[in-house]
Design a protein around this motif. Structure first.
Motif, short mmCIF file in Angstrom:
data_model
loop_
_atom_site.label_atom_id
_atom_site.label_comp_id
_atom_site.label_asym_id
_atom_site.label_seq_id
_atom_site.Cartn_x
_atom_site.Cartn_y
_atom_site.Cartn_z
N ALA A 1 0.86 -1.19 0.00
CA ALA A 1 0.00 0.00 0.00
C ALA A 1 0.89 1.23 0.00
O ALA A 1 2.11 1.14 0.17
N ASN A 2 0.26 2.37 -0.20
CA ASN A 2 1.02 3.62 -0.19
C ASN A 2 1.63 3.84 1.20
O ASN A 2 2.84 3.94 1.35
N VAL A 3 0.76 3.94 2.19
CA VAL A 3 1.21 3.98 3.58
C VAL A 3 0.57 2.80 4.30
O VAL A 3 -0.63 2.56 4.15
N VAL A 4 1.36 2.07 5.03
CA VAL A 4 0.83 0.96 5.82
C VAL A 4 1.06 1.30 7.29
O VAL A 4 2.19 1.58 7.70
N ARG A 5 -0.02 1.29 8.06
CA ARG A 5 0.11 1.47 9.50
C ARG A 5 -0.33 0.19 10.19
O ARG A 5 -1.43 -0.32 9.92
N ILE A 6 0.52 -0.31 11.08
CA ILE A 6 0.23 -1.59 11.72
C ILE A 6 0.07 -1.40 13.23
O ILE A 6 1.04 -1.11 13.93
N ASP A 7 -1.15 -1.53 13.69
CA ASP A 7 -1.43 -1.50 15.13
C ASP A 7 -1.68 -2.92 15.64
O ASP A 7 -1.67 -3.15 16.85
N GLY A 8 -1.95 -3.84 14.74
CA GLY A 8 -2.26 -5.22 15.10
C GLY A 8 -1.10 -6.14 14.75
O GLY A 8 0.07 -5.78 14.95
N GLU A 9 -1.43 -7.31 14.23
CA GLU A 9 -0.39 -8.32 13.98
C GLU A 9 -0.31 -8.66 12.48
O GLU A 9 -1.34 -8.87 11.83
N VAL A 10 0.91 -8.73 11.99
CA VAL A 10 1.12 -9.10 10.58
C VAL A 10 2.19 -10.17 10.51
O VAL A 10 3.26 -10.04 11.11
N LYS A 11 1.86 -11.24 9.80
CA LYS A 11 2.88 -12.23 9.44
C LYS A 11 2.94 -12.25 7.93
O LYS A 11 2.03 -12.76 7.27
N GLY A 12 3.97 -11.66 7.39
CA GLY A 12 4.09 -11.58 5.94
C GLY A 12 4.94 -10.38 5.58
O GLY A 12 5.41 -9.65 6.44
N ASP A 13 5.14 -10.20 4.30
CA ASP A 13 5.97 -9.09 3.84
C ASP A 13 5.10 -7.85 3.63
O ASP A 13 3.98 -7.93 3.12
N VAL A 14 5.65 -6.73 4.04
CA VAL A 14 4.90 -5.47 3.96
C VAL A 14 5.69 -4.50 3.09
O VAL A 14 6.87 -4.25 3.34
N LYS A 15 5.01 -3.96 2.09
CA LYS A 15 5.67 -2.98 1.24
C LYS A 15 4.91 -1.67 1.29
O LYS A 15 3.71 -1.63 0.98
N GLY A 16 5.58 -0.61 1.67
CA GLY A 16 4.97 0.71 1.68
C GLY A 16 5.59 1.55 0.58
O GLY A 16 6.81 1.71 0.55
N ILE A 17 4.76 2.05 -0.31
CA ILE A 17 5.29 2.87 -1.40
C ILE A 17 5.91 4.14 -0.81
O ILE A 17 6.96 4.60 -1.24
N GLU A 18 5.23 4.68 0.20
CA GLU A 18 5.73 5.90 0.84
C GLU A 18 6.32 5.60 2.22
O GLU A 18 7.41 6.04 2.55
N LYS A 19 5.56 4.84 3.01
CA LYS A 19 5.99 4.69 4.40
C LYS A 19 5.32 3.49 5.05
O LYS A 19 4.19 3.14 4.68
N VAL A 20 6.00 2.91 6.02
CA VAL A 20 5.40 1.88 6.87
C VAL A 20 5.58 2.32 8.33
O VAL A 20 6.67 2.72 8.73
#
Lengths: 195, 173
Positions: free
Chosen positions: B92-111
Motif C-alpha cells: 500500500a502507499n502507507v501501511v500502519r500496523i497497530d495489530g499483527e502481521v505475518k508476511g511481507d509489507v511494502k509501503g510505497i511511501e511509508k510503513v
C-alpha cells in the motif's frame, strides 16, 4: 522487559569505527541480534540499507537449546556489512557461542565488522539491558526493569577471541559496569564465488 | 472493492461483499499521521470478519478482522487495527500496523509499526517508523531516495545524526 522510558545514552569511541569502512558504500546490510528498536530503525532509515533483526535474546531465553539455523535463517546471498551483537554473547554458553559463530560465518564477507559487549572480569556481572543505535557515536542502553538481573554467561576477552571464530578482535575498550566494548572484523576467506 | 478470483485449486474462498462496508470511521489517530488521502472514508474489515483471498481496490482500507492472502492497494493506505491479524503480503502507499502481521509489507511511501504492532516478516519502504513497544522480527529495506521527501540517498552513516525525539526530551543521560 525494560521500561520504555528508562534509558542511558552511552558515548562510544568504537562505534564510529564500525561505520567507517562503509562511508562510501551505496548500500549497507546490517544485522541487529536484538529485538527491533525504534532508535535503530530511525537511525538507519537515513541510509540505503537492509536492516535485519534476529532477536536472538528471545531465542536464548528458553529452556531448550537455541536453534541457530532457525534464528539465523537469512537468504543465502545475505552478507552483512555490520553486525550489532550488543551483549548477546553473554547470554550464550561456551558451546552456544561456538555454534552461533559457525552459523553466522556464511553471512559475512571479508570486510564485515561487528560490535558488542563482553565482560572485563567474571567477577563483575553484566546487568540485563537492551540496546539501540542513537547516533553514530552513541548507544542507547535500556536497563531491565529488574535492575538486579544479570547476563548468565559473561565472557571475557580471551573467551570471545577463541570462541567467536568468525571474527577477530580489532579494538576493545573498558566501560563502566565491568563491561568490555569490542570492535570486530570478520575472519573470512574470500572464495571465487564471492568475487 | 475486492478482486474475487475464484480458484478452487488454490484454496481461495469467495470474498463476500457484505463484511466490507464503507463507513464514517473515527480516523483522528490516522489523520494525525496523514494516513488517509480521503479523510473520514475508508473500507473496513470488521473484527469478526475473516477473509481468505486477494484484496485489491482503489480506496483506503482498515483491517480489524483476519485476512489471509494478499492485500494490494498501491495507491491507497492500509491500516491494520489493534484487533487485526493479517497473514498476507501487504502492499500500500502507507501501511500502519497497530495489530499483527505475518508476511511481507511494502509501503510505497511509508510503513509505520505502532507501539501495539507486531510484525514478523520483511518490510520494504523508503521510510519505516517503529514506535516504542512495537514488536518486530525480520528485515527492513529502506531507501530514502525512493521517497519524494526522502533524505539524500547517500548520506554517510558516519555523519552525526539527529537524536531520537525521546532522547532529546529526556534528562536520563
Amino acid at each position: 522487559m525494560a521500561a520504555a522510558s528508562q534509558f542511558v545514552l552511552e558515548s562510544s569511541d568504537l562505534f564510529p569505527l564500525l561505520f567507517e569502512p562503509f562511508v562510501n558504500q551505496e548500500r549497507i546490510t546490517v544485522l541487529d541480534v536484538g529485538p527491533g528498536s525504534p532508535e535503530t530503525v530511525n537511525y538507519f532509515s537515513q541510509f540505503r540499507c537492509r536492516l535485519m533483526f534476529a532477536d536472538l535474546y528471545s531465542g536464548l531465553n528458553t529452556q531448550t537449546e537455541p536453534d541457530f539455523e532457525d534464528l539465523l535463517a537469512f537468504p543465502e546471498d545475505t552478507r552483512f556489512d555490520i553486525c550489532l551483537l550488543w551483549d548477546v554473547l553473554n547470554y550464550m554458553s561456551v558451546d552456544e557461542v561456538v555454534a552461533f559463530s559457525a552459523h553466522l560465518q556464511p553471512f559475512l564477507h571479508e570486510n564485515s565488522h561487528g560490535h558488542g559487549y563482553g565482560a572485563f572480569s567474571r567477577s563483575k556481572p553484566i546487568l540485563v539491558s537492551r540496546y539501540g543505535v542513537a547516533t553514530s557515536r552513541e548507544v542507547i542502553v535500556r536497563p531491565d526493569v529488574d535492575s538486579t538481573l544479570t547476563a548468565p554467561h559473561p565472557h571475557v576477552q580471551a573467551e570471545i577471541s577463541s570462541l567467536l571464530s568468525c571474527f577477530s578482535l580489532k579494538r576493545r575498550t573498558l566501560l563502566q559496569g565491568g563491561r568490555l566494548e569490542f570492535l570486530l572484523q570478520a575472519l573470512v576467506t574470500r572464495t571465487s564465488s564471492d568475487a | 472493492m475486492f478482486d474475487k478470483r475464484k480458484s478452487g485449486d488454490t484454496g481461495e474462498t469467495d470474498v463476500r461483499p457484505e463484511p466490507v462496508h464503507k463507513t464514517e470511521v473515527p480516523l483522528a489517530k490516522l489523520s494525525e499521521q496523514r494516513f488517509t488521502q480521503h479523510p473520514g472514508v475508508s473500507a473496513v474489515i470488521g473484527k469478526t470478519i475473516k477473509i481468505t483471498g486477494d484484496i485489491t481496490g482503489d480506496e483506503d482500507l482498515i483491517i480489524e478482522g483476519r485476512v489471509e492472502g494478499t492485500v494490494d492497494l498501491k495507491s491507497n493506505n492500509v491500516m491494520i487495527g489493534e484487533s487485526g491479524y493479517v497473514q498476507a503480503d501487504v502492499t500500500a502507499n502507507v501501511v500502519r500496523i497497530d495489530g499483527e502481521v505475518k508476511g511481507d509489507v511494502k509501503g510505497i511511501e511509508k510503513v509505520i509499526i505502532s507501539k501495539s504492532g507486531r510484525v514478523r516478516g520483511n518490510v520494504t519502504a523508503p521510510r519505516v517508523t517503529l514506535e516504542d513497544g512495537a514488536k518486530f522480527q525480520g528485515s527492513i529495506d529502506m531507501d530514502p531516495s525512493d521517497s519524494a521527501k526522502g533524505m539524500p540517498a547517500k548520506a554517510s552513516p558516519h555523519t552525526p545524526m539527529i537524536k531520537p525525539a525521546e532522547v532529546s526530551n529526556s534528562a536520563n543521560k
